[in-house]
Design an enzyme around this catalytic site. Structure first.
Site, PDB file in Angstrom:
ATOM      1  N   GLU A   1       1.085  -1.428  -0.118  1.00 40.44           N
ATOM      2  CA  GLU A   1       0.111   0.056   0.666  1.00 40.44           C
ATOM      3  C   GLU A   1       1.013   1.379  -0.065  1.00 40.44           C
ATOM      4  OE1 GLU A   1      -3.880   1.704   2.792  1.00 40.44           O
ATOM      5  OE2 GLU A   1      -2.160   0.214   3.443  1.00 40.44           O
TER       6      GLU A   1
ATOM      7  N   LYS B   1      -9.550   2.515  -2.033  1.00 37.15           N
ATOM      8  CA  LYS B   1      -9.419   2.061  -0.837  1.00 37.15           C
ATOM      9  C   LYS B   1     -11.728   2.821  -0.236  1.00 37.15           C
ATOM     10  CE  LYS B   1      -7.416   1.218   3.705  1.00 37.15           C
ATOM     11  NZ  LYS B   1      -6.358   2.296   4.195  1.00 37.15           N
TER      12      LYS B   1
ATOM     13  N   CYS C   1      -5.507  -3.258   2.918  1.00 35.07           N
ATOM     14  CA  CYS C   1      -5.313  -2.339   4.291  1.00 35.07           C
ATOM     15  C   CYS C   1      -6.362  -2.737   5.361  1.00 35.07           C
ATOM     16  CB  CYS C   1      -4.225  -1.697   4.831  1.00 35.07           C
ATOM     17  SG  CYS C   1      -3.291  -1.848   6.042  1.00 35.07           S
TER      18      CYS C   1
END
Length: 255
Positions: free
Chosen positions: A40, A106, A140
């Site tokens: 990431e 995300k 994540c």
């Protein structure tokens, strides 16, 4: 599918140095791979300084990814900070060997670090079709939200890139296994190592888990490139024998 996981320390907010570091590691891969996975925010570290370090989709890092993919004839993925229409995204790019790009923004922004104050949340779940594999892209903190990752699309590989700190490593290890088991899917998790500018330590634990929750690659703590090969046929046969996904709940996610 043969996948290279690159677990690396990151230069804080220095895209040029990070590109050089990753390119050096990629050039040391001595076998053909189909997909390379970077962590990431691989070009900056997990920075909230978006106005200063964000790039566009025509910026140097995106062009670098496209050039590498074409030159090496592999797909490459990882997330970076992108600015678009005056909004900032933690965007996971999937660059095909042709240079074509698909991406996932995300969805779950890490409010404990203030990510939700600087970045715009993604609205769509993204499944990539590549070499007869359906790959679900996740970043994540998404790992903590199993409903969003639920395998309603019959994907084959769930892919997480992260900057996950040492203090919560047990959660990382546990949840990656859980996502594999509950979705009867391969799961790949690629994390960084090293200390960031906020003094958070990262010990990696990049790993690959099969559809039954067994390790193909056990959690790793060194800065290195790890190569694994996944067998889709074995997964398909297991799904036929253990058809748990047919009993899944039907639901809609309202965003």
């Amino acid at each position: 599918m043969k996948i290279a996981l690159i677990q690396s320390d990151l230069y804080w907010e220095d895209a040029s140095k990070n590109r050089k570091s990753f390119e050096s590691k990629i050039n040391q891969i001595d076998s053909e791979v189909n997909l390379v996975v970077l962590p990431e925010m691989f070009s900056t570290g997990f920075s909230m300084n978006a106005p200063e370090v964000a790039e566009t989709m025509q910026g140097e890092t995106v062009l670098w990814l496209q050039s590498l993919a074409k030159q090496k004839n592999f797909a490459i993925t990882g997330s970076l900070i992108i600015v678009e229409n005056e909004k900032y995204y933690n965007r996971m790019l999937f660059v095909f060997p042709s240079g074509e790009i698909q991406y996932y923004n995300k969805r779950h922004l890490f409010s404990l670090a203030g990510e939700d104050k600087f970045y715009t949340s993604g609205k769509e779940k993204v499944i990539i079709d590549y070499l007869d594999w359906k790959i679900c892209l996740q970043v994540c903190y998404d790992l903590r939200f199993p409903v969003f990752a639920r395998n309603v699309e019959n994907y084959d590989l769930l892919l997480y890139v992260a900057n996950w700190p040492k203090v919560r490593t047990n959660a990382w290890d546990t949840l990656l296994k859980a996502r594999a088991i509950e979705n009867l899917s391969y799961v790949v998790g690629v994390n960084r190592v090293g200390l960031d500018a906020n003094n958070y330590e990262h010990v990696g634990h990049s790993q690959v888990v099969d559809f039954l929750g067994d390790f193909i690659l056990e959690p790793q703590e060194t800065e290195a490139v790890f190569i694994v090969e996944l067998d889709k046929k074995a997964m398909v046969e297991t799904r036929k024998k253990l058809d748990f996904l047919s009993d899944k709940d039907i639901f809609e996610i309202k965003i």
